[in-house]
Motif scaffolding. Sequence first.
Motif, mmCIF file in Angstrom:
data_model
loop_
_atom_site.group_PDB
_atom_site.id
_atom_site.type_symbol
_atom_site.label_atom_id
_atom_site.label_comp_id
_atom_site.label_asym_id
_atom_site.label_seq_id
_atom_site.Cartn_x
_atom_site.Cartn_y
_atom_site.Cartn_z
ATOM 1 N N THR A 142 0.837 -1.200 0.000
ATOM 2 C CA THR A 142 0.000 0.000 0.000
ATOM 3 C C THR A 142 0.865 1.239 0.000
ATOM 4 O OG1 THR A 142 -0.078 0.034 2.413
ATOM 5 C CG2 THR A 142 -1.821 -1.196 1.291
ATOM 6 N N GLY A 143 0.274 2.312 -0.436
ATOM 7 C CA GLY A 143 0.976 3.595 -0.420
ATOM 8 C C GLY A 143 1.991 3.743 -1.534
ATOM 9 N N LEU A 144 1.984 2.844 -2.533
ATOM 10 C CA LEU A 144 3.001 2.906 -3.580
ATOM 11 C C LEU A 144 2.853 4.135 -4.444
ATOM 12 C CD1 LEU A 144 2.997 -0.848 -4.611
ATOM 13 C CD2 LEU A 144 4.786 0.400 -3.394
ATOM 14 N N ALA A 145 1.629 4.625 -4.573
ATOM 15 C CA ALA A 145 1.425 5.787 -5.442
ATOM 16 C C ALA A 145 2.124 7.017 -4.906
ATOM 17 C CB ALA A 145 -0.067 6.074 -5.587
ATOM 18 N N THR A 146 2.365 7.027 -3.593
ATOM 19 C CA THR A 146 3.028 8.200 -3.011
ATOM 20 C C THR A 146 4.515 7.984 -2.797
ATOM 21 O OG1 THR A 146 2.575 7.438 -0.749
ATOM 22 C CG2 THR A 146 0.917 8.842 -1.807
ATOM 23 N N LEU A 147 5.034 6.836 -3.234
ATOM 24 C CA LEU A 147 6.443 6.517 -2.979
ATOM 25 C C LEU A 147 7.385 7.525 -3.591
ATOM 26 C CD1 LEU A 147 8.453 4.525 -1.792
ATOM 27 C CD2 LEU A 147 8.318 3.223 -3.918
ATOM 28 N N GLY A 148 7.034 8.002 -4.782
ATOM 29 C CA GLY A 148 7.924 8.969 -5.428
ATOM 30 C C GLY A 148 8.144 10.201 -4.589
ATOM 31 N N ALA A 149 7.137 10.600 -3.832
ATOM 32 C CA ALA A 149 7.286 11.798 -2.998
ATOM 33 C C ALA A 149 8.223 11.561 -1.836
ATOM 34 C CB ALA A 149 5.917 12.224 -2.473
ATOM 35 N N LEU A 150 8.461 10.282 -1.488
ATOM 36 C CA LEU A 150 9.332 9.980 -0.353
ATOM 37 C C LEU A 150 10.790 9.889 -0.754
ATOM 38 C CD1 LEU A 150 7.191 7.141 1.282
ATOM 39 C CD2 LEU A 150 7.227 9.577 1.878
ATOM 40 N N LEU A 151 11.058 9.883 -2.046
ATOM 41 C CA LEU A 151 12.416 9.639 -2.528
ATOM 42 C C LEU A 151 13.050 10.921 -3.021
ATOM 43 C CD1 LEU A 151 11.643 6.427 -4.584
ATOM 44 C CD2 LEU A 151 12.606 6.591 -2.286
ATOM 45 N N ALA A 152 14.285 11.153 -2.621
ATOM 46 C CA ALA A 152 15.015 12.332 -3.107
ATOM 47 C C ALA A 152 15.531 12.068 -4.499
ATOM 48 C CB ALA A 152 16.181 12.650 -2.179
ATOM 49 N N GLY A 153 15.515 13.074 -5.341
ATOM 50 C CA GLY A 153 16.054 12.940 -6.685
ATOM 51 C C GLY A 153 17.566 12.932 -6.660
ATOM 52 N N ALA A 154 18.157 12.362 -7.691
ATOM 53 C CA ALA A 154 19.615 12.338 -7.822
ATOM 54 C C ALA A 154 20.034 13.447 -8.754
ATOM 55 C CB ALA A 154 20.068 10.995 -8.380
ATOM 56 N N THR A 155 20.764 14.414 -8.246
ATOM 57 C CA THR A 155 21.213 15.523 -9.088
ATOM 58 C C THR A 155 22.169 15.010 -10.153
ATOM 59 O OG1 THR A 155 21.001 17.028 -7.249
ATOM 60 C CG2 THR A 155 22.382 17.744 -9.075
ATOM 61 N N ALA A 156 22.009 15.472 -11.348
ATOM 62 C CA ALA A 156 22.838 14.995 -12.448
ATOM 63 C C ALA A 156 24.298 15.332 -12.223
ATOM 64 C CB ALA A 156 22.373 15.639 -13.760
ATOM 65 N N PRO A 157 25.208 14.341 -12.344
ATOM 66 C CA PRO A 157 26.624 14.609 -12.234
ATOM 67 C C PRO A 157 27.160 15.158 -13.541
ATOM 68 C CG PRO A 157 26.275 12.303 -12.717
ATOM 69 C CD PRO A 157 24.909 12.944 -12.618
ATOM 70 N N ALA A 158 28.461 15.434 -13.544
ATOM 71 C CA ALA A 158 29.089 15.880 -14.781
ATOM 72 C C ALA A 158 28.881 14.844 -15.868
ATOM 73 C CB ALA A 158 30.580 16.095 -14.557
ATOM 74 N N ARG A 159 28.472 15.282 -17.028
ATOM 75 C CA ARG A 159 28.325 14.364 -18.154
ATOM 76 C C ARG A 159 29.667 14.225 -18.863
ATOM 77 N NH1 ARG A 159 23.397 16.414 -21.607
ATOM 78 N NH2 ARG A 159 24.356 18.415 -21.241
ATOM 79 N N ALA A 160 29.710 13.286 -19.791
ATOM 80 C CA ALA A 160 30.938 13.092 -20.544
ATOM 81 C C ALA A 160 31.343 14.381 -21.242
ATOM 82 C CB ALA A 160 30.740 11.977 -21.577
ATOM 83 N N ALA A 161 32.649 14.543 -21.414
ATOM 84 C CA ALA A 161 33.174 15.747 -22.056
ATOM 85 C C ALA A 161 32.636 15.849 -23.480
ATOM 86 C CB ALA A 161 34.700 15.702 -22.064
ATOM 87 N N ASP A 162 32.632 17.072 -24.006
ATOM 88 C CA ASP A 162 32.151 17.262 -25.369
ATOM 89 C C ASP A 162 32.959 16.439 -26.359
ATOM 90 O OD1 ASP A 162 30.246 19.002 -24.433
ATOM 91 O OD2 ASP A 162 31.468 20.782 -24.752
ATOM 92 N N ALA A 163 34.281 16.385 -26.164
ATOM 93 C CA ALA A 163 35.146 15.547 -26.987
ATOM 94 C C ALA A 163 35.536 14.325 -26.176
ATOM 95 C CB ALA A 163 36.395 16.319 -27.406
ATOM 96 N N PRO A 164 35.569 13.123 -26.774
ATOM 97 C CA PRO A 164 36.009 11.939 -26.036
ATOM 98 C C PRO A 164 37.425 12.120 -25.495
ATOM 99 C CG PRO A 164 35.021 11.326 -28.144
ATOM 100 C CD PRO A 164 35.195 12.818 -28.166
ATOM 101 N N LEU A 165 37.724 11.428 -24.424
ATOM 102 C CA LEU A 165 39.059 11.520 -23.836
ATOM 103 C C LEU A 165 40.138 11.178 -24.857
ATOM 104 C CD1 LEU A 165 38.517 9.824 -20.346
ATOM 105 C CD2 LEU A 165 38.686 12.271 -20.844
ATOM 106 N N ARG A 166 39.889 10.209 -25.722
ATOM 107 C CA ARG A 166 40.914 9.784 -26.677
ATOM 108 C C ARG A 166 41.274 10.909 -27.648
ATOM 109 N NH1 ARG A 166 38.977 4.877 -30.273
ATOM 110 N NH2 ARG A 166 40.763 5.544 -31.515
#
Length: 452
Positions: free
Chosen positions: A15-39
Amino acid sequence: MRSLRSGFSLASALTGLATLGALLAGATAPARAADAPLRDLAAAKGKIIGSAVNPAKLTGTYGDIAGREFNSVTPDNAMKWESVEPSRGTFNWAPADQVVAFATAHGQQVRGHTLVWHSQNPGWLANGTWTPAQLSTVLQDHITAEVGRYKGRIAAWDVVNEAFNEDGTYRSSIWSNGLGQDYIANALTWARAADPGAKLYINDYNVEGVNAKSTALYNLVRSLKERGVPIDGVGLQAHLILGQVPSSLQQNIQRFADLGVDVAITELDVRMQLPSTAAKLTQQAADYKAVMDACVAVSRCTGVTVWGFTDSDSWVPDVFDGYGAATPYDESFTPKPAYRALAGSLGGGTTEPPGDGCTAVYSVVNQWNSGFTGQVRISCSGGALSSWRAGWTFGAGQRITQSWNANCTQSGTAVTCSNASYNGTVPDGSSVTFGFNGSWSGSNPVPVVTLS
């Protein structure tokens, strides 16, 4: 990363699954891959950026990243003696061949690892009774067979691995005990005869800074050069602990270079005591940058190879109890601050990309005996996305069976979902949602989602 898994059991209550999303903190997006690949960044500086790879995993997301980001690959175990020659004179080349074929297909160099080592030797060799003449023949035959097979396809070989103790004395091993110290010179000579075009290295750990062990290695290389023994380079493994990059790293690289040999950072990772925190990841990024900076500063430092690029493939947790999160990507293949630090050291952009104000929240919207329906909502406030990829690691064996509004794949416990053709753009102040059906058994803990 292991430390970012979050437990939230739903087995005892549906029970209460519909409200589960409100109980969970979001994950802030980390740094994405560089514009140019490392290679590409590394090539522009005349450097190698490589990774150890597992040939069995060179498909899907793992293979995509390995091919896109690195211009060199090292087989993790596939070229070691117990893998290649499990019984005398009988060879298993298939895993090593896979790595070489992958590298060829992706325009990469291969670093051969390793021909002569005290560890991971087959039982027939380690437990055999050998005269010096017999052992010398066994060693020469193995080197000739392996180096000869890949002649012209291996850029550099770690011919001899871990020859020294911490105090600078020679390590006791089947090789030093049976053949004396000249096993090193002989191995290099035989490797040169088998492939005159490959660069030949001696590789070791805890030799990154100036200390007794690195000085012993320095004296050996100098002696080999004076004797005319073929030696082209020194490999500094660099299995480091958070915050402990040696202050004399660049000085040490330079003194080997001054002997007239190349230097490579061959097995870089930076392990931390778990759990991971933002502060630890920041320190780890500084450590990765310090190593790359030291290499970039010395012309004869050929480049840096990380010992596995994703935490899901790292050896660290299995060897160092309580430690992990040692590589530039987390277990969901999301680049960590360490990735961006490497890019920055190689001249790539160091500012965070658009989308820093975007988060992803995972929730379960329905659950039954063996299945569930989940969704992820990506919301942007103070940022925007032109495309997105969300990833997480399941903690209890859950499996995705169907998805919508995203292209989802699962490899082991790691799930990666990317936008569909119609919902990649998420403007500031907007959100998109995608969903999936999955299976579960026993418990259904909720993971933290990372966004890239």
